[in-house]
Enzyme design. Structure first.
Site, PDB file in Angstrom:
ATOM      1  CD  GLU A 132      -2.976  -0.972   2.368  1.00  0.00           C
ATOM      2  OE1 GLU A 132      -2.811  -0.088   3.231  1.00  0.00           O
ATOM      3  OE2 GLU A 132      -3.954  -1.718   2.349  1.00  0.00           O
ATOM      4  CD  GLU A 167      -3.634  -5.834   4.077  1.00  0.00           C
ATOM      5  OE1 GLU A 167      -4.431  -5.000   4.560  1.00  0.00           O
ATOM      6  OE2 GLU A 167      -2.405  -5.685   4.112  1.00  0.00           O
TER       7      GLU A 167
HETATM    8  C1  GBH Z   1      -4.376  -2.173   5.633  1.00  0.00           C
HETATM    9  O1  GBH Z   1      -4.545  -0.816   5.407  1.00  0.00           O
HETATM   10  C2  GBH Z   1      -2.971  -2.439   6.085  1.00  0.00           C
HETATM   11  O2  GBH Z   1      -2.186  -2.995   5.049  1.00  0.00           O
HETATM   12  C3  GBH Z   1      -2.875  -3.265   7.315  1.00  0.00           C
HETATM   13  O3  GBH Z   1      -1.589  -3.167   7.864  1.00  0.00           O
HETATM   14  C4  GBH Z   1      -3.937  -2.834   8.290  1.00  0.00           C
HETATM   15  O4  GBH Z   1      -3.804  -3.476   9.531  1.00  0.00           O
HETATM   16  C5  GBH Z   1      -5.274  -3.149   7.673  1.00  0.00           C
HETATM   17  O5  GBH Z   1      -5.410  -2.578   6.432  1.00  0.00           O
HETATM   18  C6  GBH Z   1      -6.465  -2.718   8.521  1.00  0.00           C
HETATM   19  O6  GBH Z   1      -6.554  -1.328   8.596  1.00  0.00           O
HETATM   20  O7  GBH Z   1      -8.300   7.295   9.485  1.00  0.00           O
HETATM   21  O8  GBH Z   1      -9.790   8.046   7.742  1.00  0.00           O
HETATM   22  O9  GBH Z   1      -7.454   8.465   7.568  1.00  0.00           O
HETATM   23  C7  GBH Z   1      -5.826  -0.456   4.977  1.00  0.00           C
HETATM   24  C8  GBH Z   1      -5.824   0.953   4.490  1.00  0.00           C
HETATM   25  C9  GBH Z   1      -5.387   3.132   5.121  1.00  0.00           C
HETATM   26  C10 GBH Z   1      -7.249   1.999   6.041  1.00  0.00           C
HETATM   27  C11 GBH Z   1      -5.532   4.175   6.185  1.00  0.00           C
HETATM   28  C12 GBH Z   1      -7.381   3.056   7.097  1.00  0.00           C
HETATM   29  C13 GBH Z   1      -7.063   5.363   7.574  1.00  0.00           C
HETATM   30  C14 GBH Z   1      -8.305   6.092   7.208  1.00  0.00           C
HETATM   31  N1  GBH Z   1      -5.899   1.871   5.584  1.00  0.00           N
HETATM   32  N2  GBH Z   1      -6.901   4.307   6.576  1.00  0.00           N
HETATM   33  S1  GBH Z   1      -8.457   7.577   8.052  1.00  0.00           S
END
Ligand code: GBH
Length: 446
Positions: free
Chosen positions: A172, A353
């Site tokens: 990512e 994922e």
């Molecule tokens: C994945 O990210 C990751 O690869 C993994 O490590 C993680 O544990 C898993 O998903 C679950 O989250 O707070 O509104 O700014 C997923 C993508 C990007 C989702 C950041 C959450 C924050 C949104 N993530 N996002 S916000």
């Protein structure tokens, strides 16, 4: 779209790669053992207020010590594929130079254990734990970090290449860009849009250099990127909302997909960033050729759709999970998988994922009733199956996550695992969803 009634049964291809995923910093713990160096997450999680309850990955799920038990759980579930990540600061404590043998040995033990249990490994080279020494030297804002990554990848290919059939380069890149450099709630905690997109370019470059290192060196195995993709839908059919959703899609999806698979950045995004942006000024002649070095597969991570209004802001349409950012919309899985195949050709796909956090508690009789996870996974697998039926070459599917773990800025409060971790004792308990997933794997569907 082909309607699928609830009556089932759904049968996946016989050789479908039923899997689960984790990442190093989120599960390993053992932060100071066997010569491991510090990563940006060791630093960031120690800054007061950055993570919930001040949680860090120092101990996490203690997987570094309990990996054999965790491998046994994977075998009990019948997993065919296990996606994990390799910690760069275990392999190169300062991000450069001779590899640390004790760090590599851990992954060799893990790989041997997977092999003994008949589970195919899928190794991610970078899941956000940049060596702090490289951050101090400029981190992903520095082009040199992309070359350091290729050197690290080469060292890993040399040491472990005989045991890894599938490599994923960078997990990512978009999350590093958005959460690390735009919004600042992931390491390194910056809020600098101009820096963020230069970082995007250097992450893409790092990916391409690692692909080339694999092809040039002793490494065998297939390799590809791991992207979190978000279908972006307009909230209405006005030209304004349609255009806003299209540009949003550029930043969320095409910036990464086009550079990797078409060898060009999307013109609308470049125009929006402007010729004076650090990213546009940082693109050199051969970079897109490196970034688009042919890959063997594309790893897709899908969690949520995005709905974009005429003024370019976002709205929620569907119920959210315990993670406020996640709207539960299984059809988005179908949309993103079929779209990638339609727009970029029939490149082999893996879902690396998909999952959600649920408010899990351990009851007195040692059960964890996470029926919400079962519904979620059943619905998303149904959408994935529908994509396969529509011709999408989807090879495998990995639940996020195998184990409850350190959910970054959310600390340990959000539980994403098939397996419950009682952090006080580090005892593992299979949740109901794990029992369900075991039967899905055994049956080849549901
Ligand atoms: C994945 O990210 C990751 O690869 C993994 O490590 C993680 O544990 C898993 O998903 C679950 O989250 O707070 O509104 O700014 C997923 C993508 C990007 C989702 C950041 C959450 C924050 C949104 N993530 N996002 S916000």
């Amino acid at each position: 779209s082909i309607p699928t009634g609830p009556a089932g049964p759904l049968r996946f291809p016989r050789d479908f790669g039923w899997g689960a995923a984790t990442s190093a910093y989120q599960i390993e713990g053992a932060a100071k053992e066997d010569g491991r160096g510090e990563s940006v997450w060791d630093t960031f999680s120690r800054v007061p207020g950055r993570t919930r309850n001040g949680d860090t990955g120092d101990v996490a799920a203690d997987h570094y010590h309990r990996y054999a038990e965790d491998l046994d759980l994977m075998r009990d579930l019948g997993l065919r594929s296990y996606r994990f990540s390799i910690s760069w600061p275990r392999v190169q404590p300062d991000g450069t130079g001779a590899p640390n043998q004790r760090g590599l040995d851990f992954y060799r033990r893990l790989l041997d254990g997977l092999h003994e249990r008949g589970i195919a490994p899928m190794a991610t080279l970078f899941h956000w734990d940049l060596p702090q020494a490289l951050q101090d030297a400029g981190g992903w804002e520095s082009r040199d970090t992309a070359h350091r990554f290729a050197d690290y990848a080469d060292a890993v290919f040399t040491a472990l290449g005989d045991r890894v059939p599938v490599w994923l380069t960078i997990n990512e890149p978009k999350t590093v860009v958005q959460n690390g450099y735009l919004m600042g709630h992931h390491a390194p905690g910056r809020q600098d849009p101009d820096a963020a997109y230069l970082v995007a370019h250097h992450l893409q470059l790092a990916h391409g250099l690692a692909v080339r290192a694999l092809r040039a060196g002793n490494g065998t195995g297939r390799i590809g990127p791991a992207l979190n993709l978000h279908p972006c839908y307009p909230t209405d059919d006005s030209p304004e909302a349609t255009a806003a959703a299209r540009l949003y899609d550029g930043y969320e999806n095409r910036l990464y997909l086009d550079s990797l698979l078409k060898g060009s950045y999307p013109q609308d995004v470049l125009a929006d960033l402007g010729p004076q942006s650090r990213m546009v000024r940082g693109i050199r002649d051969d970079d897109l050729a490196v970034i688009s070095s042919p890959v063997d597969l594309l790893a897709v991570q899908y969690y949520t759709p995005i709905y974009v209004t005429a003024d370019g802001s976002t709205e929620h349409r569907w119920p959210t999970s315990e993670a406020g950012w996640q709207q539960i919309y299984p059809d988005g899985m179908y949309d993103i998988l079929t779209r990638v195949t339609r727009d970029y050709g029939p490149i082999p796909l893996t879902v690396t994922e998909n999952g959600l956090p649920t408010p899990d508690t351990l009851t007195g009789d040692d059960t964890v009733d996470d029926s919400g996870r079962i519904t979620f996974l059943r619905d998303h697998l149904t959408a994935a199956h529908r994509a396969i039926s529509a011709g999408v070459p989807l090879e495998s599917f990995h639940v996020w996550s195998m184990l409850d773990n350190f959910e970054w800025d959310e600390g340990y409060d959000q539980r994403w695992g098939l397996v419950y971790v009682d952090y006080a004792t580090q005892r593992r308990v299979l949740k109901r969803s794990a029992h369900w997933y075991r039967s899905v794997i055994a049956e080849g569907g549901f």
